[in-house]
Structures are given as structure tokens and as C-alpha cells.
Design an enzyme around this catalytic site. Structure first.
Site, mmCIF file in Angstrom:
data_model
loop_
_atom_site.group_PDB
_atom_site.id
_atom_site.type_symbol
_atom_site.label_atom_id
_atom_site.label_comp_id
_atom_site.label_asym_id
_atom_site.label_seq_id
_atom_site.Cartn_x
_atom_site.Cartn_y
_atom_site.Cartn_z
ATOM 1 N N GLU A 75 -31.067 22.084 -7.978
ATOM 2 C CA GLU A 75 -32.290 21.737 -7.243
ATOM 3 C C GLU A 75 -32.240 22.208 -5.791
ATOM 4 O O GLU A 75 -32.577 21.470 -4.870
ATOM 5 C CB GLU A 75 -32.527 20.219 -7.309
ATOM 6 C CG GLU A 75 -32.731 19.719 -8.729
ATOM 7 C CD GLU A 75 -33.152 18.260 -8.823
ATOM 8 O OE1 GLU A 75 -32.719 17.467 -7.986
ATOM 9 O OE2 GLU A 75 -33.919 17.945 -9.758
ATOM 10 N N ASP A 106 -33.439 14.013 -17.502
ATOM 11 C CA ASP A 106 -33.296 13.361 -16.198
ATOM 12 C C ASP A 106 -33.707 11.893 -16.237
ATOM 13 O O ASP A 106 -34.815 11.558 -15.814
ATOM 14 C CB ASP A 106 -34.155 14.115 -15.168
ATOM 15 C CG ASP A 106 -33.805 13.723 -13.745
ATOM 16 O OD1 ASP A 106 -32.891 12.905 -13.568
ATOM 17 O OD2 ASP A 106 -34.437 14.256 -12.813
ATOM 18 N N GLU A 166 -36.241 4.920 -11.195
ATOM 19 C CA GLU A 166 -37.069 6.059 -10.796
ATOM 20 C C GLU A 166 -38.151 6.367 -11.827
ATOM 21 O O GLU A 166 -39.305 6.593 -11.469
ATOM 22 C CB GLU A 166 -36.180 7.285 -10.580
ATOM 23 C CG GLU A 166 -36.973 8.558 -10.287
ATOM 24 C CD GLU A 166 -36.100 9.773 -10.050
ATOM 25 O OE1 GLU A 166 -34.860 9.639 -10.058
ATOM 26 O OE2 GLU A 166 -36.659 10.865 -9.856
HETATM 27 C C1 BDP Z 1 -33.725 13.398 -9.971
HETATM 28 C C2 BDP Z 1 -34.334 12.833 -8.739
HETATM 29 C C3 BDP Z 1 -33.876 13.516 -7.496
HETATM 30 C C4 BDP Z 1 -32.355 13.573 -7.484
HETATM 31 C C5 BDP Z 1 -31.867 14.235 -8.740
HETATM 32 C C6 BDP Z 1 -30.361 14.257 -8.859
HETATM 33 O O1 BDP Z 1 -35.747 12.937 -8.852
HETATM 34 O O2 BDP Z 1 -34.383 12.799 -6.408
HETATM 35 O O3 BDP Z 1 -31.904 14.256 -6.366
HETATM 36 O O4 BDP Z 1 -32.347 13.538 -9.853
HETATM 37 O O5 BDP Z 1 -29.859 13.486 -9.676
HETATM 38 O O6 BDP Z 1 -33.963 12.492 -11.000
HETATM 39 O O7 BDP Z 1 -29.691 14.998 -8.185
#
Ligand code: BDP
Length: 706
Positions: free
Chosen positions: A298, A372, A400
């Protein structure tokens, strides 16, 4: 007159505790007086003194915690002495650290305990102060849940049991819904908020032994000398509770704060920089736990920026730890932008081939599912696929994708569903839990991590019932064989009420809550159809985003023929990542559990399912009954009103009302949207939504999701 006012004052003082609203701050460590006096008398007789001998700081904590707990529960001061007086007729509790203690030792740690009667006294023993501390909390739990003080023994099944805080230096918490961060960086190291100690107590009471204090999307700042002093101050508060601190690190730190031109893991200067940083950390914090890394994920930097592998990066950091007793947890949450691919497969494809290349102090940290933290995911295919590498299971305690701090969702069933899942890699019984605890492949180290739901809200978790998820994570990290119901019963009795009928009603509601949430949001294996960015509310129509795999249509693939992601051999073939026995079961839409159906199959709208209904009818049934079940939860909660604190009752009741109308929002959004593809009517006995799809879509703006 004077006498009258004195009497009035007395009445007030005696009456006050019962009428004070519970602000939730004390969590499950309430230690309110045991009301049943014969029971109290029994406990009192057995706990007339505490004897603790030895210099161990954690042992001292154990004695102090026991004293505090007994004082509250029994309503009498219990002295701490160095040793039981010879020939005394008093009965007491002896806390004993002994290398020879006969304690269980599942995770090759020294954290096990044993509690047994010896003459008049009760002995709590362990091979370390931490072992005794865990024994003390187990003993207090017996009192809190009104159990006999009988023989008890325990030891953790997993060695590293960590909370991961996604907290930032500016006090915000990524995906945090309980206020700002509890860490007050600007005040540290000089001022220690009393909350740090209460936080450590809570963690120790459920067996957690490590804390990553900062976000995986890490700021390099934590590695500066100034911040190390702050982290050191926190470590000083946690140490007497057997808790070590860990840091998330920014891969690019050598460039960002080190003044180097590169962060290439094979560059000698980069190696030296990390080794020096690590040495500085251990100078300040001799029991520092190690590093957590999100790299090449990401948009975060990582070794691949220099053509190096995850293993090159992780091994370099492990080497930088030198002779110190630390570990590296390297996250496998990676997925490249690949419009022709299937995000499901990305982490597997990047990590599987690295098995065997990691140094012994590296653990690879894998989320419970392949996408996720969705409300329900099949277990991550990396579990069982990397036998030469210890894998940390990462779950999300913060909700989340599960309604943040407004929806009541008890997560132990979700955690257990993953832990109990059978990877079948070494035949039946090759559960994810056995991969994670290291027993399947004989690993010396093992770990589990939960992304914390804790913030500066007075009650720590926003939703009062969110505390149960923190609690359940700790208890399962210690012993994943505990049942969700047993954990809920403990938590409820310690936190909300000991009235048996109320406990049963609350535990029943908690036990069903996760399935109810799945039904009204993502039934039958739907996933990733939530509101963009904020991840709240429904947005199944989302078709445009920064990347295709951030949309909803990428995942549900609704068309005029049917619904669901074909991950069989005729589709993305992600199923091939699992052991043959799993592939066989999930690969056939007839034998695939309905809970995972649309994860793996594109199913015709009129296809009959094992329930006897067609896909469309089953989908509607689940959305409607799921939303209705929130009303059932409200009724359950209303029935326990006399047994729980009025403030907590009102808070939960209000949140349930939000949950009720948001469940209808989810239901209407999804059935109306999918109906544009199925072209089928809402089946009887359900009535079509009273609003139009356009009206429901406009709610997204109302909720300021964009
Ligand atoms: C996702 C979240 C994000 C996190 C990412 C992670 O939306 O904010 O940074 O996972 O685990 O679910 O790195």
C-alpha cells in the site's frame, strides 16, 4: 442535629457505590465487593495474608494486584508479608517463583503457573514472576466469577502475544474508533499518564506480553533519540507487568532520518545504520521486543524498491538485533496493483517461495484471511504453505469492517473460526492454530497479534461491548482451545453482571452477534462491498476507485447470470493455493460451505442451494433475517436492564438502535442493488424496501462517506 447529619452522611457513603454510574474505565478488573456474604466469608477465610518473597519486580506486581483485587472483592485489607508466620493458624496465599516449579510449558516460555493447596495455604507458583502474575489473575478471575479456589494450572500456547497499535505520533489512530491515541507523546517521557499502568494491568490480566506501540504505516520518528526516551518511559511502566515494547519501523528510515542515500538492505552502510539504531534501542530498553514491518505494501517503502526480497529485508533487520533477545515480524499483507489478477493470491505468490529463506528470528505476520479483515473470510492460504517459517496470526480487534464502535459484534467466533480452520496440509487436524503455535512444524517461536481497538475514550473501546473483543483476543492468544461462550461468560460476569439469567442472555446475544452482522452485510461469502475509504456502510455499486481491487464490483461480480467471484480452475484458480482436500470441498459449489460460497463461485440467481432456496431467495432471506435479528438483540438487551449498570445499559441500548437502522440500510442497499441484476422480486414473506435504490445511495453522502 449533628448526629442526624452524620447519619445522613453515612447513608450517603454506604449508598454511593451502588448508584454511581459505571463509566467502563475499570474494564473487567472491577473487583466490586462480593455481595453473597457466606461466599465472601469462605473466600475471606482462605485469604488472610499474601506471602511473596524475592526481588522479582513482576512478583511484586503480582502481590500488589492480588492485594488490590482481594481488598475490593472481600472488603477487607489483606496484608502482604515476606513469608507465612511459623505456627500461625492463619490461612493465606503464597506467591512463589521457583525454577523448579512444576508448571505446564506449552510455548517454551516460563510464563506458566500452577495453583494448589499446601497445608492451610494456597500456593501460586511459576518459573518467573510473570508466571505468578498470570496465576494471580487466574485466581482473581475465579473469585470474580464466583468459582472455587481449586487447583488450577495454565500456560500460554503461543509465545509472543501482542497488541498492535495503529497509533500515530500526532495522536490519531488509524482505524481507531474510541477517540485519540492513549499515548501522549508530547508529555512523554516526563509525565506518565496513570492510564499507561491501567492499560498494562488489563493486558497482563488476559495474558498479553507485548505491545507494538505505533502504526504499521510507520513514522521514522520513533527511531530518533528523542522518541526512544519516550518509548523507554512506556517500557518502564509495562515491564513490571511482564510486557515488552516493540516498534513498527519505516523501511526508508536510513534515508529519512539517517541521512543515507539508500535503504537498500544489502548496502553495508544501511546495515550499520540499523545495527547502531538497534544498539541504541537496547541501551535504553534492555528488554526491547523487536520490530514489526509493513514493507512494499500500500505504498510503503521496502526492500523491493532496491530489487531485494522481503527475506533480504527481514534478515538484515534480524541481524541488526545482534546478540539481543529480539524478533522481527515481517507482514505478508501485500498486494500489487494487478488489474488482471486476483488480490486473493498476491501475498501467497510473493511469500510462498521465500519459505526457508528467513533467518530464525523472523516471523512472517499473516492476516487471518486473504483479503483484508472482512466480516468473514476463508483462512489465509499461507497458513500451512510456509512450514519452514513461523507465522504470526494477525487479527483485527478494532472493527474497521465490522461496524466500528456502533455495531455490537463479539469477535471471538471470528478469531476461532480462523484458528480452528483445518488447512489439511498434513492431513486432518492441521489447524491454523497448530500452524500458529508452531506445533505442526516444530517451531521454537510462535506469535499472535491483534490490532487494538483501544483509544482515549473513558471506557477505552467506544462501544462498551468492544471491551469483550480485547478480552477475548487475550484469552485466545493464551489458550485458543477456550470456547467463545466460555470467554463471553467470564467477561460478562466480571464486567456487566453476575446475575445468572442476565449472564446467559448476554452471552447468547454475543455468541450470535457476528453471524447476525455477516447476514445483514455480506451473507453467503460476499466481501469487500463496504463504503469506500471509510469502510463503513454499504457501497456495493462502487465501480471506480484508485485501483480496481479497491472497488466493490471487483469482488462481487454481479451480472445478469449470477453473483460471486469464480476462484475455481475456470476462474482465478485461487483455490489451487489450498491443500487438495480443501480444494475438493470448496471447489464444488454443492459441497462448499454456504458461508464461503460466493468467495469461490459465481452462482446463478436461480440456482437452488442446500437450504432449498434459490441463491436470490437465500440472499434476500439472509439480509432480511439478519436485519430483523438486530431487533432480537435489542429485546435481549432490554430484558437484562435490571441486572446491569444504568449508564452502560443506556449506552449499549442507544448503539443497538443505531445498529438497527444501519442494518436496514445495508439490507435495502444490497437487495435493491443486486436486484438490478437478478431482476427477481423480493420473495415472500418479506416486503420490498420502502425506499428506492437512489434514495439509499444518497445515504452514502449523508454519512459523509465521500
Ligand atoms: C487495511 C486498513 C489500512 C491498514 C492496512 C494494513 O484499511 O488502514 O494500513 O489494512 O493492515 O485494512 O496495513
Amino acid at each position: 442535629m449533628l448526629l442526624r447529619s452524620a447519619l445522613l452522611l453515612l447513608v450517603f457513603i454506604v449508598a454511593a457505590p451502588c448508584c454511581r454510574a459505571d463509566d467502563g474505565y475499570r474494564l473487567w478488573l472491577k473487583y466490586d465487593l462480593i455481595a453473597d456474604s457466606p461466599q465472601r466469608a469462605q473466600y475471606r477465610a482462605a485469604a488472610q495474608f499474601i506471602a511473596a518473597n524475592g526481588p522479582d519486580a513482576v512478583l511484586k506486581t503480582a502481590a500488589a494486584e492480588l492485594q488490590r483485587g482481594l481488598q475490593g472483592l472481600l472488603g477487607q485489607p489483606v496484608p502482604v508479608v515476606e513469608q507465612a508466620a511459623n505456627g500461625s493458624s492463619k490461612r493465606g496465599i503464597l506467591l512463589v517463583v521457583s525454577a523448579a516449579a512444576n508448571v505446564p510449558d506449552a510455548a517454551r516460555s516460563t510464563e506458566g503457573y500452577r495453583i494448589f493447596a499446601q497445608g492451610r495455604n494456597l500456593v501460586v507458583t511459576g518459573r518467573s514472576g510473570a508466571g505468578v502474575l498470570y496465576g494471580v489473575f487466574a485466581l482473581l478471575r475465579q473469585l470474580q466469577t464466583r468459582q472455587p479456589l481449586a487447583n488450577l494450572a495454565g500456560s500460554p500456547r503461543i509465545r509472543y502475544r501482542l497488541l498492535n497499535h495503529w497509533d500515530n505520533p500526532n495522536g490519531t489512530v488509524e482505524r481507531g474508533y474510541a477517540g485519540s491515541s492513549i499515548w501522549k507523546w508530547a508529555e512523554l517521557p516526563e509525565r506518565l499518564d496513570p492510564r499507561y499502568k491501567d492499560y498494562a494491568r488489563a493486558n497482563a490480566s488476559i495474558g498479553l506480553n507485548g505491545v507494538v506501540v505505533n502504526n504499521v504505516n510507520a513514522s521514522a520518528r520513533y527511531l530518533t533519540p528523542e522518541y526512544l526516551q519516550k518509548v523507554k518511559a512506556l517500557a518502564g511502566v509495562f515491564r513490571p507487568y511482564g510486557i515488552r515494547v516493540y516498534l513498527s519501523v519505516l523501511w526508508a528510515a536510513p534515508k529519512v532520518i539517517g541521512g543515507l542515500k539508500t535503504s537498500d538492505p544489502l548496502d553495508p552502510q544501511v546495515n550499520q545504520w540499523w545495527a547502531a539504531r538497534s544498539e541504541a534501542i537496547y541501551q535504553a530498553i534492555p528488554d526491547f521486543g523487536g520490530f514489526l514491518v509493513k514493507a512494499n505494501s500500500e505504498g510503503e517503502p521496502g526492500p523491493q524498491d532496491y530489487g531485494r526480497s522481503h527475506a533480504d529485508g527481514a534478515n538484515m533487520l534480524a541481524a541488526a538485533l545482534g546478540q539481543h533477545d529480539g524478533i522481527v515480524m515481517w507482514r505478508a499483507f501485500v498486494y500489487k496493483a494487478n488489474s488482471n489478477g486476483d488480490r486473493f493470491k498476491e501475498a501467497y505468490e510473493e511469500f510462498k517461495s521465500l519459505d526457508g529463506q528467513f533467518s530464525p528470528r523472523v516471523l512472517v505476520q499473516v492476516k487471518n484471511g486473504p483479503i483484508d479483515f472482512q466480516a468473514r473470510e476463508p483462512f489465509h492460504p499461507l497458513f500451512g504453505a510456509m512450514p519452514k517459517t513461523p507465522l504470526v496470526l494477525e487479527v483485527q480487534i478494532t472493527q474497521e469492517y465490522l461496524g466500528m464502535a456502533t455495531h455490537l459484534v463479539y469477535l471471538a467466533p471470528l478469531f476461532k473460526e480462523c484458528l480452528d480452520a483445518d488447512t489439511r496440509v498434513k492431513g486432518p487436524g492441521s489447524t491454523v492454530a497448530k500452524v500458529v503455535d508452531g506445533s505442526l512444524d516444530q517451531h521454537a517461536i510462535s506469535g499472535i497479534a491483534g490490532v487494538a481497538n483501544i483509544g482515549a475514550d473513558r471506557n477505552w473501546t467506544g462501544h462498551p461491548m468492544g471491551q469483550a473483543n480485547w478480552y477475548a483476543f487475550g484469552r485466545l492468544a493464551w489458550d485458543y482451545t477456550l470456547t467463545s461462550a466460555a470467554i463471553a461468560t467470564e467477561w460478562t460476569s466480571m464486567t456487566l453482571t453476575t446475575e445468572p439469567k442476565a449472564v446467559a442472555a448476554i452471552v447468547n446475544m454475543m455468541g450470535k452477534s457476528r453471524d447476525i452482522y455477516v447476514r445483514y452485510t455480506t451473507p453467503l461469502g460476499l466481501h469487500h462491498i463496504m463504503g469506500q475509504n471509510i469502510h463503513y456502510g454499504p457501497e456495493p455499486w462502487l465501480a471506480q476507485a484508485g485501483r480496481p481491487d479497491w472497488t466493490a464490483v471487483y469482488y462481487h461480480k454481479a451480472d445478469s447470470a449470477g453473483l460471486g467471484f469464480n476462484r475455481t480452475a475456470t476462474g482465478s484458480n485461487a483455490l489451487a493455493l489450498y491443500a487438495p482436500a480443501v480444494q475438493k470441498q470448496w471447489g464444488d459449489a454443492k459441497t462448499c460451505p454456504l458461508n464461503y460460497l460466493l468467495w469461490f463461485h459465481h452462482v446463478g440467481w436461480k440456482q437452488p442451494l442446500s437450504t432449498g432456496r434459490t441463491l436470490w431467495n437465500e440472499l434476500c432471506t439472509r439480509y432480511y433475517t439478519g436485519a430483523d435479528s438486530v431487533t432480537w438483540m435489542q429485546q435481549q438487551w432490554a430484558a437484562v436492564k435490571p441486572a446491569v449498570d444504568a449508564a452502560v445499559f443506556a449506552d449499549v441500548a442507544a448503539r443497538l438502535e443505531i445498529q438497527r437502522h444501519e442494518a436496514l440500510w445495508w439490507r435495502d442497499a444490497c437487495v435493491l442493488y443486486f436486484q438490478t441484476y437478478s431482476k427477481l422480486p423480493i420473495p415472500a414473506p418479506f416486503s420490498p424496501p420502502a425506499r428506492t435504490l437512489a434514495e439509499v445511495k444518497s445515504l452514502v453522502d449523508l454519512y459523509q462517506l465521500k
